[in-house]
Enzyme design. Structure first.
Site, mmCIF file in Angstrom:
data_model
loop_
_atom_site.group_PDB
_atom_site.id
_atom_site.type_symbol
_atom_site.label_atom_id
_atom_site.label_comp_id
_atom_site.label_asym_id
_atom_site.label_seq_id
_atom_site.Cartn_x
_atom_site.Cartn_y
_atom_site.Cartn_z
ATOM 1 N N MET A 1 -0.011 -50.838 -27.308
ATOM 2 C CA MET A 1 0.697 -51.222 -28.511
ATOM 3 C C MET A 1 1.858 -52.115 -28.087
ATOM 4 O O MET A 1 2.959 -51.648 -27.827
ATOM 5 C CB MET A 1 1.194 -49.979 -29.255
ATOM 6 C CG MET A 1 0.044 -49.117 -29.746
ATOM 7 S SD MET A 1 0.592 -47.679 -30.654
ATOM 8 C CE MET A 1 1.504 -46.828 -29.373
ATOM 9 N N GLY A 2 1.588 -53.444 -27.973
ATOM 10 C CA GLY A 2 2.604 -54.387 -27.540
ATOM 11 C C GLY A 2 3.879 -54.180 -28.309
ATOM 12 O O GLY A 2 4.941 -54.039 -27.749
ATOM 13 N N THR A 3 3.783 -54.197 -29.612
ATOM 14 C CA THR A 3 4.661 -53.405 -30.462
ATOM 15 C C THR A 3 6.081 -53.892 -30.683
ATOM 16 O O THR A 3 6.746 -54.368 -29.775
ATOM 17 C CB THR A 3 4.747 -51.957 -29.932
ATOM 18 O OG1 THR A 3 3.457 -51.418 -29.824
ATOM 19 C CG2 THR A 3 5.559 -51.069 -30.824
ATOM 20 N N THR A 4 6.526 -53.657 -31.895
ATOM 21 C CA THR A 4 7.947 -53.655 -32.234
ATOM 22 C C THR A 4 8.227 -52.354 -32.964
ATOM 23 O O THR A 4 7.617 -52.079 -34.000
ATOM 24 C CB THR A 4 8.311 -54.832 -33.140
ATOM 25 O OG1 THR A 4 8.007 -56.069 -32.467
ATOM 26 C CG2 THR A 4 9.795 -54.813 -33.475
ATOM 27 N N SER B 1 7.580 -54.758 -26.999
ATOM 28 C CA SER B 1 7.669 -56.146 -26.534
ATOM 29 C C SER B 1 8.443 -57.030 -27.498
ATOM 30 O O SER B 1 9.066 -58.009 -27.093
ATOM 31 C CB SER B 1 6.257 -56.708 -26.327
ATOM 32 O OG SER B 1 5.507 -56.642 -27.536
#
Length: 233
Positions: free
Chosen positions: A11-14, A142
């Site tokens: 989950m590269g994710t914010t 990320s």
């Protein structure tokens, strides 16, 4: 370009957690990737631990899920033994212990947020390695590298619930616009003394930034929007 479909789901994710004057607001995007391949466009990265405590998950999807499952189980046992729900601080420290004791194997960063009758709304950041830090707001994943300056400017103490949620949605949409590993929709969870409220913001309702195009219905609409006015004959 070769796609490695055997790569771990990430989950590269914010992920974001914000306190306000009556509780907390958690927010996250919804993109899960396997290398460069988008494995899930609408995953839910905000996981319930107890009735009043939730966790935002980033990093390895498998690692963050198994940590959440273990913590949910232990907190359920805590509630049975003590006759009352665990506090936000207890929940965060349980995650910290699991993350620290398994720091050589886990690749996940977490944000714990919730409300309890003893301390009100609380946010705890738990990055890689198992440190736990109480903060008025926390950002991770990320997409967070694009948001530190934004939060320095936009954050203010004692926000209302509406202001806090607007800040979270705006921040996640900004990260989606800039971070290739974040995307999809925005989900928020509001936790206060009255309970929990979940909200959903589809991608076509998010704020556009700078050079992004307005949504168009057809290729002809896109060409007409991007091209110059036709010359008069």
């Amino acid at each position: 370009m070769d796609l490695n479909l055997d790569a771990p789901h990430s989950m590269g994710t914010t992920i974001i957690g914000v306190t306000y004057n009556g509780g907390v607001v958690l927010g996250a995007d919804s993109r899960t990737s396997t290398g460069m391949y988008v494995a899930n466009r609408a995953s839910d990265k905000i996981t319930q631990l107890t009735d009043n405590v939730y966790v935002c998950r980033s990093g390895s999807a498998a690692d963050s899920q198994v940590v959440s499952d273990y913590v949910r189980y232990f907190l359920h046992q805590h509630t049975i033994q003590h006759g009352q729900p665990a506090t936000v601080k207890v929940s965060a420290n349980l995650i910290r212990m699991l993350a620290y004791n398994n720091k050589n194997m886990l690749q996940t960063g977490l944000i714990v947020g919730g409300w309890d009758k003893y301390e009100g709304g609380k946010i705890y950041g738990i990055p890689l390695g198992g440190t736990v830090v109480e903060q008025p707001f926390a950002i991770g994943g990320s997409g967070s590298s694009y948001l530190y300056g934004f939060f320095d400017q936009a954050w203010k103490d004692n926000m209302t619930k509406e202001e806090a949620e607007q800040l979270v949605v705006k921040a996640v949409s900004l990260a989606i616009a800039r971070d290739g590993a974040s995307g999809g929709v925005v989900r928020t969870v509001i936790i206060n003394s009255e309970g929990v409220t979940r909200n959903f913001y589809p991608g076509d309702k998010l704020q556009l930034w700078h050079e992004e195009l307005e949504p168009q219905n057809s290729l002809l609409d896109i060409l007409n929007a991007a091209g110059p006015e036709p010359m008069a004959m």
